[in-house]
Design a protein around this motif. Structure first.
Motif, PDB file in Angstrom:
ATOM      1  N   SER A   2      16.427  40.679 -11.880  1.00  0.00           N
ATOM      2  CA  SER A   2      16.617  39.521 -12.737  1.00  0.00           C
ATOM      3  C   SER A   2      15.378  39.280 -13.585  1.00  0.00           C
ATOM      4  CB  SER A   2      16.926  38.289 -11.878  1.00  0.00           C
ATOM      5  OG  SER A   2      15.767  37.869 -11.208  1.00  0.00           O
ATOM      6  N   ASP A   3      15.519  38.390 -14.581  1.00  0.00           N
ATOM      7  CA  ASP A   3      14.398  38.082 -15.461  1.00  0.00           C
ATOM      8  C   ASP A   3      13.295  37.323 -14.747  1.00  0.00           C
ATOM      9  OD1 ASP A   3      15.616  39.343 -17.555  1.00  0.00           O
ATOM     10  OD2 ASP A   3      16.572  37.526 -18.312  1.00  0.00           O
ATOM     11  N   THR A   4      13.615  36.619 -13.655  1.00  0.00           N
ATOM     12  CA  THR A   4      12.610  35.834 -12.949  1.00  0.00           C
ATOM     13  C   THR A   4      11.866  36.644 -11.898  1.00  0.00           C
ATOM     14  OG1 THR A   4      14.257  35.092 -11.337  1.00  0.00           O
ATOM     15  CG2 THR A   4      13.905  33.699 -13.293  1.00  0.00           C
ATOM     16  N   THR A   5      12.399  37.782 -11.515  1.00  0.00           N
ATOM     17  CA  THR A   5      11.738  38.615 -10.508  1.00  0.00           C
ATOM     18  C   THR A   5      10.712  39.507 -11.186  1.00  0.00           C
ATOM     19  OG1 THR A   5      13.780  38.654  -9.221  1.00  0.00           O
ATOM     20  CG2 THR A   5      12.103  40.286  -8.671  1.00  0.00           C
ATOM     21  N   PRO A   6       9.435  39.401 -10.757  1.00  0.00           N
ATOM     22  CA  PRO A   6       8.420  40.246 -11.391  1.00  0.00           C
ATOM     23  C   PRO A   6       8.635  41.716 -11.031  1.00  0.00           C
ATOM     24  CG  PRO A   6       7.466  38.989  -9.584  1.00  0.00           C
ATOM     25  CD  PRO A   6       8.885  38.530  -9.740  1.00  0.00           C
ATOM     26  N   ALA A   7       8.236  42.577 -11.943  1.00  0.00           N
ATOM     27  CA  ALA A   7       8.378  44.010 -11.729  1.00  0.00           C
ATOM     28  C   ALA A   7       7.432  44.470 -10.621  1.00  0.00           C
ATOM     29  CB  ALA A   7       8.074  44.760 -13.013  1.00  0.00           C
ATOM     30  N   GLY A  89       4.541  33.452  -7.448  1.00  0.00           N
ATOM     31  CA  GLY A  89       4.040  33.913  -8.739  1.00  0.00           C
ATOM     32  C   GLY A  89       2.833  33.152  -9.245  1.00  0.00           C
ATOM     33  N   ALA A  90       2.275  32.277  -8.412  1.00  0.00           N
ATOM     34  CA  ALA A  90       1.124  31.475  -8.825  1.00  0.00           C
ATOM     35  C   ALA A  90      -0.186  32.211  -8.529  1.00  0.00           C
ATOM     36  CB  ALA A  90       1.131  30.136  -8.098  1.00  0.00           C
ATOM     37  N   GLN A  91      -1.217  31.801  -9.235  1.00  0.00           N
ATOM     38  CA  GLN A  91      -2.553  32.360  -9.035  1.00  0.00           C
ATOM     39  C   GLN A  91      -3.075  31.981  -7.655  1.00  0.00           C
ATOM     40  OE1 GLN A  91      -5.230  32.137 -12.428  1.00  0.00           O
ATOM     41  NE2 GLN A  91      -6.736  31.181 -11.081  1.00  0.00           N
ATOM     42  N   LEU A  92      -3.847  32.872  -7.042  1.00  0.00           N
ATOM     43  CA  LEU A  92      -4.411  32.615  -5.723  1.00  0.00           C
ATOM     44  C   LEU A  92      -5.604  31.678  -5.822  1.00  0.00           C
ATOM     45  CD1 LEU A  92      -4.514  36.222  -4.189  1.00  0.00           C
ATOM     46  CD2 LEU A  92      -2.643  34.574  -4.154  1.00  0.00           C
ATOM     47  N   ARG A  93      -5.781  30.866  -4.805  1.00  0.00           N
ATOM     48  CA  ARG A  93      -7.008  30.096  -4.681  1.00  0.00           C
ATOM     49  C   ARG A  93      -8.064  31.004  -4.059  1.00  0.00           C
ATOM     50  NH1 ARG A  93      -4.727  25.359  -1.490  1.00  0.00           N
ATOM     51  NH2 ARG A  93      -2.904  24.916  -2.738  1.00  0.00           N
ATOM     52  N   PHE A  94      -9.332  30.614  -4.171  1.00  0.00           N
ATOM     53  CA  PHE A  94     -10.419  31.463  -3.685  1.00  0.00           C
ATOM     54  C   PHE A  94     -10.263  31.769  -2.193  1.00  0.00           C
ATOM     55  CE2 PHE A  94     -14.627  32.485  -2.100  1.00  0.00           C
ATOM     56  CZ  PHE A  94     -15.059  33.427  -3.034  1.00  0.00           C
ATOM     57  N   GLY A  95      -9.947  30.765  -1.375  1.00  0.00           N
ATOM     58  CA  GLY A  95      -9.779  30.981   0.068  1.00  0.00           C
ATOM     59  C   GLY A  95      -8.648  31.934   0.387  1.00  0.00           C
ATOM     60  N   HIS A  96      -7.560  31.818  -0.350  1.00  0.00           N
ATOM     61  CA  HIS A  96      -6.413  32.711  -0.164  1.00  0.00           C
ATOM     62  C   HIS A  96      -6.783  34.138  -0.565  1.00  0.00           C
ATOM     63  CE1 HIS A  96      -1.738  33.065  -0.654  1.00  0.00           C
ATOM     64  NE2 HIS A  96      -2.211  33.866   0.274  1.00  0.00           N
ATOM     65  N   ALA A  97      -7.533  34.269  -1.654  1.00  0.00           N
ATOM     66  CA  ALA A  97      -7.986  35.586  -2.101  1.00  0.00           C
ATOM     67  C   ALA A  97      -8.940  36.205  -1.080  1.00  0.00           C
ATOM     68  CB  ALA A  97      -8.654  35.472  -3.463  1.00  0.00           C
ATOM     69  N   LEU A  98      -9.806  35.393  -0.499  1.00  0.00           N
ATOM     70  CA  LEU A  98     -10.733  35.887   0.531  1.00  0.00           C
ATOM     71  C   LEU A  98      -9.972  36.337   1.772  1.00  0.00           C
ATOM     72  CD1 LEU A  98     -13.669  36.363   1.324  1.00  0.00           C
ATOM     73  CD2 LEU A  98     -13.753  33.997   2.137  1.00  0.00           C
ATOM     74  N   LEU A  99      -8.955  35.591   2.160  1.00  0.00           N
ATOM     75  CA  LEU A  99      -8.118  35.989   3.295  1.00  0.00           C
ATOM     76  C   LEU A  99      -7.425  37.320   3.009  1.00  0.00           C
ATOM     77  CD1 LEU A  99      -6.790  35.316   6.041  1.00  0.00           C
ATOM     78  CD2 LEU A  99      -4.991  34.151   4.741  1.00  0.00           C
ATOM     79  N   ARG A 100      -6.954  37.513   1.789  1.00  0.00           N
ATOM     80  CA  ARG A 100      -6.321  38.781   1.412  1.00  0.00           C
ATOM     81  C   ARG A 100      -7.323  39.927   1.498  1.00  0.00           C
ATOM     82  NH1 ARG A 100      -5.231  42.172  -3.099  1.00  0.00           N
ATOM     83  NH2 ARG A 100      -3.109  43.006  -2.985  1.00  0.00           N
ATOM     84  N   PHE A 101      -8.557  39.676   1.080  1.00  0.00           N
ATOM     85  CA  PHE A 101      -9.595  40.702   1.173  1.00  0.00           C
ATOM     86  C   PHE A 101      -9.825  41.113   2.629  1.00  0.00           C
ATOM     87  CE2 PHE A 101     -14.042  41.734   2.029  1.00  0.00           C
ATOM     88  CZ  PHE A 101     -14.185  42.863   1.251  1.00  0.00           C
ATOM     89  N   VAL A 102      -9.945  40.138   3.508  1.00  0.00           N
ATOM     90  CA  VAL A 102     -10.171  40.436   4.924  1.00  0.00           C
ATOM     91  C   VAL A 102      -8.985  41.208   5.496  1.00  0.00           C
ATOM     92  CG1 VAL A 102     -10.436  39.398   7.219  1.00  0.00           C
ATOM     93  CG2 VAL A 102     -11.754  38.498   5.274  1.00  0.00           C
ATOM     94  N   VAL A 160       1.668  42.203  -5.333  1.00  0.00           N
ATOM     95  CA  VAL A 160       1.105  42.851  -6.509  1.00  0.00           C
ATOM     96  C   VAL A 160       2.269  43.103  -7.453  1.00  0.00           C
ATOM     97  CG1 VAL A 160      -0.097  44.878  -7.387  1.00  0.00           C
ATOM     98  CG2 VAL A 160      -0.762  43.891  -5.197  1.00  0.00           C
ATOM     99  N   ILE A 161       2.105  42.661  -8.678  1.00  0.00           N
ATOM    100  CA  ILE A 161       3.174  42.808  -9.671  1.00  0.00           C
ATOM    101  C   ILE A 161       2.677  43.627 -10.851  1.00  0.00           C
ATOM    102  CG2 ILE A 161       4.342  40.666  -9.016  1.00  0.00           C
ATOM    103  CD1 ILE A 161       3.047  39.367 -11.524  1.00  0.00           C
ATOM    104  N   HIS A 162       3.619  44.221 -11.557  1.00  0.00           N
ATOM    105  CA  HIS A 162       3.291  44.930 -12.795  1.00  0.00           C
ATOM    106  C   HIS A 162       3.383  43.918 -13.920  1.00  0.00           C
ATOM    107  CE1 HIS A 162       4.345  47.586 -16.313  1.00  0.00           C
ATOM    108  NE2 HIS A 162       3.202  48.091 -15.893  1.00  0.00           N
ATOM    109  N   GLN A 163       2.292  43.774 -14.654  1.00  0.00           N
ATOM    110  CA  GLN A 163       2.261  42.806 -15.748  1.00  0.00           C
ATOM    111  C   GLN A 163       1.809  43.513 -17.017  1.00  0.00           C
ATOM    112  OE1 GLN A 163      -0.211  39.419 -15.086  1.00  0.00           O
ATOM    113  NE2 GLN A 163       0.602  38.345 -16.834  1.00  0.00           N
ATOM    114  N   PRO A 164       2.774  43.983 -17.808  1.00  0.00           N
ATOM    115  CA  PRO A 164       2.408  44.661 -19.050  1.00  0.00           C
ATOM    116  C   PRO A 164       1.658  43.712 -19.984  1.00  0.00           C
ATOM    117  CG  PRO A 164       4.798  44.708 -18.702  1.00  0.00           C
ATOM    118  CD  PRO A 164       4.199  43.873 -17.627  1.00  0.00           C
TER     119      PRO A 164
END
Length: 179
Positions: A2-7, A89-102, A160-164
């Motif tokens: 669908s159009d709302t689902t990111p690639a 589809g929202a941007q990560l907060r710093f804490g969420h991004a740090l958790l993803r890194f770990v 992780v999405i494809h964003q042309p």
């Protein structure tokens, strides 16, 4: 789709991005290690090795968490048109991004376990085997996921999405000296 689902980007695109990221990080980590050695007056690489390793790990954590929470893309991800976002589809907060890194370091677990089982203790061999087995096992796990997401993305509820790139407006610049 669908159009709302990111690639969903392919695994080869993501692996290529990881290789490119590694090339870029070589420069980042080299510079950070040089600064660390200068500040700590480290003359011998064997002295203070743990401190250097922890410092470089902190540099990596800051690098990824900063970029992922400021637009969702590192330099390599921009080049490969990839972006990390949360499940909505929202941007990560710093804490969420740090958790993803770990959580992203989980891919070393099967690799280290395979080194233990195979009895490989020589560092270059262990690192090579770890990289090969870890990347293969982690990629296979992503292959069976319906959205082809890595384990750390599933655990952290990110994707992780494809964003042309957005098409550029092809109009020539207008200025006072142009008609």
């Amino acid at each position: 789709m669908s159009d709302t689902t990111p690639a969903v980007p392919g695994l080869m695109r993501r692996l290529a991005c990881m290789v490119y990221e590694g090339l870029l990080l070589f420069g980042v980590l080299f510079t950070a290690a040089y600064l660390y050695a200068g500040v700590t007056q480290q003359r011998d690489a064997r002295v203070g090795q743990l401190g250097l390793q922890l410092f470089l790990l902190a540099v990596l954590a800051l690098y990824f968490s900063w970029f992922w929470s400021r637009g969702g893309q590192t330099v390599a991800m921009k080049a490969w048109h990839l972006r990390v976002v949360d499940r909505q589809g929202a941007q990560l907060r710093f804490g969420h991004a740090l958790l993803r890194f770990v959580a992203a370091w989980l891919w070393w677990a099967p690799a280290l376990f395979s080194c233990y089982l195979s009895g490989v203790h020589h560092k270059p061999s262990a690192v090579g085997l770890s990289l090969a087995v870890g990347a293969l096992a982690y990629s296979l796990l992503a292959r069976i996921h319906p959205r082809r997401q890595y384990l750390h993305d599933v655990l952290c509820r990110t994707q992780v999405i494809h964003q042309p790139p957005q098409p550029r407006n092809e109009q020539p610049p207008q200025g006072p000296d142009r008609p």
